[in-house]
Design an enzyme around this catalytic site. Structure first.
Site, short mmCIF file in Angstrom:
data_model
loop_
_atom_site.label_atom_id
_atom_site.label_comp_id
_atom_site.label_asym_id
_atom_site.label_seq_id
_atom_site.Cartn_x
_atom_site.Cartn_y
_atom_site.Cartn_z
N VAL A 159 0.84 -1.26 -0.01
CA VAL A 159 0.01 -0.09 -0.09
C VAL A 159 0.76 1.34 -0.07
O VAL A 159 2.12 1.32 0.42
CB VAL A 159 -0.88 0.05 1.03
CG1 VAL A 159 -1.86 -1.12 1.16
CG2 VAL A 159 -0.25 0.22 2.68
N SER A 160 0.43 2.48 -0.47
CA SER A 160 1.23 3.65 -0.56
C SER A 160 2.29 3.43 -1.42
O SER A 160 2.27 2.99 -2.43
CB SER A 160 1.31 4.14 0.80
OG SER A 160 1.75 5.66 0.76
N ASN A 161 3.34 3.74 -0.76
CA ASN A 161 4.75 3.53 -1.45
C ASN A 161 4.92 2.16 -1.87
O ASN A 161 5.50 1.61 -2.66
CB ASN A 161 5.95 4.08 -0.65
CG ASN A 161 6.18 5.62 -0.78
OD1 ASN A 161 5.38 6.25 -1.56
ND2 ASN A 161 6.77 6.17 0.13
#
Length: 580
Positions: A240-242
């Site tokens: 998730v995210s980066n």
């Protein structure tokens, strides 16, 4: 392959998934204590790192539904295999760690590789992958993807060893980050900003190397069942995210080593289709968003930040932006409208702006920009083109040496990017009346300017651009429509559009209504009432791609999911509908 350099066993009161804390221990407001605060053990640091990383990613509040409506905190006994891996040409290593449950299913060999979100340490994706994979008998491979919490105290000359304990620069042979330190350097260095590797450019290779390490660790864990290879072991990447951006970068790598990808709210950049790099929209937000938020009705913003406390600061930002010629208008209302219209024209939605208020309140935009500028330009310690550095600080924000107690919890407690955990941003350009504005203008100029420093930052950003995934690779992208930190309009929407244009019909997209970026902040009543959690949809996406790989159905279709927040009550399954 990389051989394991440290092997530990975790059974009984110290399992793989929660370090023996269970849901009650993870929910505890105080972190796990050290027997000796001046000399925490490796086991104590691990437990505390797991506690912090769970709480940084998941909504564990009593009404949040974790462990009842979705997710698992089941005790999973097993072993951990850890090493420092290094990509060819890299100056610094990245951490890799594999959790192998005792109940690993040797007949259905499975590895879930999970890069950390944000700039977190090696346990930074434990709440993303562990609850899904470990109870199913899959091993989980983690990597800090070249960032992480291996801070170096430059005043004391102390870094972090493989086991999380302190080690002296020039003496310890297993330091996870051993930077080049200029004479007289003071303060704190950390890998994301100071490795000089631009780690984001290699996120995909970090993920693959973590998967390779998992095969090596499994061979050591079960020598009679070896060899473990990509041909006989399923590999699913999730982040998730980066971490979501990292698994999409892994998806583009050659070879049949990867079987499926689930990317949650990914920070990903592609060519065209409205894609914008994180550095571009974060520096824009750092400058304009405080003022633009004043254009939105006060009761439309979730709290915190508390409007009464921040409104004077936001009003000041409007005035200083007008004085600098960055917005127009003779009064605050007109200036706020000008800032809002600029952000709207560049692709920001009202939903992203409202959720982005949290990042304004936590000074997250400046934090991201200062760190990423250093990383993209490959600047070493003391060489930031805008003069930013990092240090323990006095109440007046002046730099001071860190204490041993502060240094002792950086590895376990930090999120990998200051400010936080006793380390602050040292901004040499601070000046009244709007103290942070000069530094933010400098950071913005590193994207829009024409000098050598700006060219270096743009070159570093270009190296992070994603290519398309392997043509036959199942990829499921999941993103909240209200994400205010990594807006889907700049990231997932363009990625999926580019995949469609390239004929990648195995790429699918779930858009989750009323979901923002940070599940952990749903413990705040105003956020939990308004927003749905993302983790249930990441777990559901893993369910669906695994079933597809097992021949139990087609990949799910694209979907717009009408999720909703919990209101004044507790989360229930009806608020989290799943695509059919």
């Amino acid at each position: 392959m990389i051989e394991p350099q440290r092997v530990t066993e975790h059974r009984g009161s110290d399992d793989l998934l929660t370090a023996g804390l269970g849901l009650d221990g993870l929910r505890a407001m105080a972190p796990p204590a050290f027997a000796d605060a001046a000399a925490p053990t490796a086991a104590e640091l691990r437990r505390r790192a797991i506690w912090n990383n769970w709480r940084g990613i998941a909504d564990l509040s009593p009404t949040g539904g974790y462990g009842t409506v979705y997710g698992s905190v089941a005790a999973v006994p097993g072993r951990e295999y850890a090493a420092l891996a290094r990509l060819p040409g890299a100056k610094q290593p990245h951490r890799v760690l594999v959790q192998v449950p005792d109940a690993f299913d040797q007949a259905r060999r499975c590895v879930v590789v999970a890069p950390a979100s944000g700039s977190r340490g090696v346990y930074g994706a434990i709440a993303v992958a562990g609850p899904w994979a470990l109870p199913r008998g899959c091993a989980v491979a983690y990597t800090d993807k070249g960032a992480g919490t291996d801070y170096v105290d430059l005043d004391a000359g102390i870094g972090v060893r493989l086991d999380g304990t302190p080690g002296r620069l020039g003496e310890a042979v297993d330091l996870a980050f051993a930077p080049e330190v200029p004479a007289g350097a003071t303060g704190v260095a950390f890998k994301h900003a100071h490795s000089q590797d631009n780690p984001e450019a290699d996120w995909g290779r970090h993920v693959k190397q973590a998967a390779e390490f998992a095969l090596s660790a499994l061979g050591q864990a079960f020598p009679a069942a070896g060899p473990f290879t990509f041909d006989n072991t399923r590999v699913i990447a999730v982040g998730v995210s980066n971490g979501g951006g990292a698994v999409l970068r892994a998806a583009e790598l050659d070879g049949g080593w990867l079987d499926a990808v689930v990317a949650g709210e990914p920070n990903v950049l592609v060519e065209g289709h409205g894609s914008r790099p994180l550095y571009d929209f974060s520096t824009e937000a750092a400058l304009l968003m405080p003022c633009a938020l004043l254009h939105l009705p006060a009761d439309s913003l979730p709290q915190p930040p508390l409007r009464a406390q921040v409104e004077p600061l936001w009003t000041l930002r409007c005035a200083t932006l007008q004085a600098a010629g960055l917005v127009q208008g003779a009064d605050t209302a007109a200036q706020a409208r000008s800032a809002y219209e600029q952000m709207e024209a560049s692709g920001w939605t009202d939903e992203a702006l409202k959720a982005g208020a949290l990042s304004v309140g936590f000074d997250l935009w400046r934090s991201v920009a200062a760190t990423y500028a250093s990383a993209y330009g490959r600047h070493g310690i003391g060489a930031h083109p805008c003069g930013f550095s990092f240090s323990a600080q006095n109440p007046d924000f002046s730099a001071r040496p860190a204490t041993g107690a502060e240094r002792g919890v950086w590895w376990s407690d930090a999120a990998g990017i200051p400010p936080g955990n006793g380390v602050g941003i040292v901004d040499t350009k601070l000046a009244p009346p709007d103290f942070t504005l000069p530094g933010l203008q400098c950071l913005r100029d590193l994207y829009t300017g024409q000098d050598a420093a700006a060219a270096g930052v743009r070159e570093g950003i270009a190296a992070t651009r994603a290519a398309m995934p392997r043509a036959d690779l199942p990829v499921l992208v999941v993103h909240g429509s209200d994400d205010g930190l990594v807006p889907p309009a700049f990231t997932s929407d363009p990625y999926v559009a580019a995949a469609r244009a390239a004929g990648r019909d195995q790429v699918r997209y779930w858009q989750v209504r009323n979901a923002e970026h940070f599940d952990a902040f749903l413990a705040l009543p105003a956020y939990g009432a308004r927003y749905a959690p993302m983790l249930p949809y990441v777990y559901a996406a893993l369910d669906r791609v695994a079933a597809h790989l097992d021949g139990q159905g087609a990949l799910p279709a694209d979907a717009v999911i009408e999720a909703r927040g919990r209101g004044a009550g507790a989360v229930d399954a009806a608020q989290l509908p799943l695509p059919q």
